[in-house]
Scaffold this active site. Structure first.
Site, mmCIF file in Angstrom:
data_model
loop_
_atom_site.group_PDB
_atom_site.id
_atom_site.type_symbol
_atom_site.label_atom_id
_atom_site.label_comp_id
_atom_site.label_asym_id
_atom_site.label_seq_id
_atom_site.Cartn_x
_atom_site.Cartn_y
_atom_site.Cartn_z
ATOM 1 N N HIS A 1 0.845 -1.196 0.000
ATOM 2 C CA HIS A 1 0.000 0.000 0.000
ATOM 3 C C HIS A 1 0.874 1.238 0.000
ATOM 4 O O HIS A 1 1.836 1.328 0.751
ATOM 5 C CB HIS A 1 -0.896 0.020 1.243
ATOM 6 C CG HIS A 1 -1.859 1.170 1.230
ATOM 7 N ND1 HIS A 1 -3.056 1.123 0.544
ATOM 8 C CD2 HIS A 1 -1.782 2.403 1.768
ATOM 9 C CE1 HIS A 1 -3.675 2.281 0.680
ATOM 10 N NE2 HIS A 1 -2.920 3.077 1.416
ATOM 11 N N ASP B 1 -14.580 3.260 7.931
ATOM 12 C CA ASP B 1 -13.558 4.069 7.257
ATOM 13 C C ASP B 1 -14.177 4.831 6.093
ATOM 14 O O ASP B 1 -13.863 5.998 5.873
ATOM 15 C CB ASP B 1 -12.410 3.195 6.753
ATOM 16 C CG ASP B 1 -11.448 4.004 5.894
ATOM 17 O OD1 ASP B 1 -10.821 4.926 6.446
ATOM 18 O OD2 ASP B 1 -11.369 3.766 4.682
ATOM 19 N N ARG C 1 -13.698 13.301 6.502
ATOM 20 C CA ARG C 1 -12.365 13.903 6.657
ATOM 21 C C ARG C 1 -11.991 14.717 5.428
ATOM 22 O O ARG C 1 -11.418 15.808 5.532
ATOM 23 C CB ARG C 1 -11.305 12.807 6.896
ATOM 24 C CG ARG C 1 -11.388 12.212 8.288
ATOM 25 C CD ARG C 1 -10.558 10.951 8.371
ATOM 26 N NE ARG C 1 -9.161 11.183 8.094
ATOM 27 C CZ ARG C 1 -8.343 10.310 7.505
ATOM 28 N NH1 ARG C 1 -8.785 9.122 7.140
ATOM 29 N NH2 ARG C 1 -7.094 10.612 7.299
ATOM 30 N N SER D 1 -7.107 4.381 9.124
ATOM 31 C CA SER D 1 -7.836 4.239 7.864
ATOM 32 C C SER D 1 -7.163 3.188 6.974
ATOM 33 O O SER D 1 -7.809 2.253 6.484
ATOM 34 C CB SER D 1 -7.864 5.612 7.172
ATOM 35 O OG SER D 1 -8.236 5.513 5.835
ATOM 36 N N LYS E 1 -8.404 -1.111 6.522
ATOM 37 C CA LYS E 1 -8.748 -1.677 5.200
ATOM 38 C C LYS E 1 -7.805 -2.822 4.826
ATOM 39 O O LYS E 1 -8.218 -3.851 4.300
ATOM 40 C CB LYS E 1 -8.652 -0.594 4.120
ATOM 41 C CG LYS E 1 -9.866 0.301 4.091
ATOM 42 C CD LYS E 1 -9.757 1.317 2.978
ATOM 43 C CE LYS E 1 -8.630 2.288 3.165
ATOM 44 N NZ LYS E 1 -8.916 3.681 3.123
HETATM 45 N N1 URA Z 1 -5.222 6.626 2.251
HETATM 46 C C1 URA Z 1 -6.213 6.072 3.011
HETATM 47 O O1 URA Z 1 -6.741 5.020 2.694
HETATM 48 N N2 URA Z 1 -6.578 6.709 4.123
HETATM 49 C C2 URA Z 1 -6.030 7.873 4.517
HETATM 50 O O2 URA Z 1 -6.421 8.383 5.551
HETATM 51 C C3 URA Z 1 -5.013 8.453 3.720
HETATM 52 C C4 URA Z 1 -4.607 7.795 2.581
#
Ligand code: URA
Length: 439
Positions: A82, A161, A168, A183, A187
């Site tokens: 990621h 999220d 956000r 966040s 995931k």
């Molecule tokens: N990517 C995400 O999935 N969440 C965030 O808060 C910032 C970048």
């Protein structure tokens, strides 16, 4: 329990208990707490931060707000990568087929472009027919068949999220390392993976402009994932200029295809090899990261990664022929050149401005409901350290709408800095946090 009391408590810098955080996240997921109270709590977190215990409770509550996948029948490790987001940051499209081709499983749930940064889903959707909205049963089927599937967040995955993220985005509460960590990790942990490689970007084109902030975020994510029983490493990587030479959705897919054919820019190839190598190592496919580098290179030179990419595209409904004929990808109708005003060396490229220029052309969204123009973007002729003559082409803008060109040209012309001396070389991978290269 009342939300207002928990907002006050965080506002006054006190620590919330696990039960209090679970109450807030349950309220977010079920829609029992109004957006204005959630937004007020988020802003209090931005200002006051979180303790390790609060961050653990938040990440776990967000993870368990939805389904956590598991893959008891898959015979090899499940690994993912990621990135925290960058400009021209397209490594997922190379790494996923490279790692899958060597036998590991990559159940990748990705995001869309965010702010000035691009998103894997928008890039994939520039491949005609490619469907990123697979339901979970189809996601499983594709993963089982070709060791990789690339989708967006489904309604079942970390719904808290999804809700928090949307809030956000419009309340200036994205830039909190605690909220970013919870966040991303909620995931990624929901994917049911064994190991995760994090590409934490730093520099002008990243959300974390300062390396110390990137390192802090990386430390939080590594600690959170490790506590949840996963193998996690974070690579702090350079985002002072776009990665590779192409920025824009279809252009970036084209550049990934070049890499899968053993061509393409050196920096992009180097980072793909490095990230894939760590995935092989953490997924126990190789004994060392160096062996992982060799395996990544072998998957590309043998054409096996390319074959896997074709198969992923085909199974997800896309036109797999783009892998051999990238001219089938969408293309902007017009091009314009940005030229150097003086001779010298490129000493800087203001990367965030490049991202904003691409967004301005239609490559990203300014508002959630905006649609993407997949063919637009920028191709760089010169990058940091390159010698230029006055009048030489610095980059080429690919555009469709005349009305969008002047602003993009203005941003790009001001993005390049040219000096008399070449700047010192700076490494692409600046630091590794959370693991060492051998067992
Ligand atoms: N990517 C995400 O999935 N969440 C965030 O808060 C910032 C970048």
């Amino acid at each position: 329990m009342r939300a207002v009391d928990l907002i006050r408590k965080k506002r006054d810098a006190a620590e919330l208990s696990r039960e209090e955080i679970e109450f807030l996240i349950a309220g977010v997921t079920r829609g029992h707490i109004p957006d204005y109270q959630i937004a007020a709590w988020l802003m209090a977190v931005v200002w006051r931060g979180m303790s390790s215990a609060e961050l653990a409770a938040l990440t776990e509550a967000m993870l368990h707000s939805g389904v956590v996948l598991d893959w008891p029948d898959l015979p090899a490790a499940k690994v993912d990568k990621h990135s925290t987001g960058g400009v021209g940051d397209k490594t997922s499209l190379v790494i996923a087929p490279v790692v899958a081709a060597a036998g590991l499983y990559v159940p990748m749930i990705s995001g869309r472009g965010l702010g000035h940064t691009g998103g894997t889903l928008d890039k994939l959707e520039s491949i005609p027919g490619f469907n990123v909205n697979l339901g979970l049963p189809e996601f499983r089927r594709v993963l089982e068949k070709c060791h990789c599937a690339l989708i967006g967040q489904t309604p079942e995955i970390a719904p808290a999220d999804k809700k928090l993220y949307a809030l956000r985005d419009v309340t200036a509460t994205v830039e909190s390392p605690y909220l970013i960590c919870a966040s991303i990790m909620s995931k990624k942990m929901a994917e049911g993976i064994d190991a995760l490689v994090l590409d934490v970007k730093t520099g002008d084109g990243a959300f974390m402009k300062k390396q110390s902030d990137a390192e802090y975020l990386a430390g939080l994510m590594v600690e959170t994932g490790t506590r949840m029983g996963k193998k996690v490493v974070a690579l702090i990587t350079d985002m002072e200029q776009p990665l590779g030479r192409k920025v824009g959705n279809a252009l970036e897919v084209e550049e990934c295809i070049e890499i899968l054919h053993g061509q393409g820019p050196k920096d992009l190839r180097e980072l793909c090899d490095e990230l894939a190598a760590w995935m092989f190592f953490l997924g126990k496919r190789t004994k060392t990261v160096d062996e992982g580098r060799k395996l990544a290179a072998e998957m590309i030179t043998s054409g096996r990664a390319r074959d896997t990419f074709r198969e992923i595209i085909r199974l997800q409904g896309g036109d797999a022929a783009v892998v051999d004929d990238p001219a089938r990808l969408p293309r902007a109708k017009h091009t314009a050149r940005i030229t150097a005003r003086q001779s010298g060396y490129v000493t800087a490229i203001h990367c965030e401005q490049v991202g904003i220029a691409s967004m301005t052309l239609g490559g990203g969204r300014e508002k959630k409901e905006d649609s993407i123009d997949p063919g637009v973007g920028i191709v760089f002729e010169k990058k940091i350290g390159d010698k230029v003559e006055a009048g030489a082409n610095l980059c080429t803008v690919h555009y469709n709408l005349d009305s969008r060109l002047p602003h993009a040209v203005d941003l790009l012309s001001r993005s390049f800095e040219i000096g008399e001396q070449p700047p010192p070389n700076s490494p692409l991978v600046r630091k590794i946090i959370g693991a060492t290269e051998t067992e």
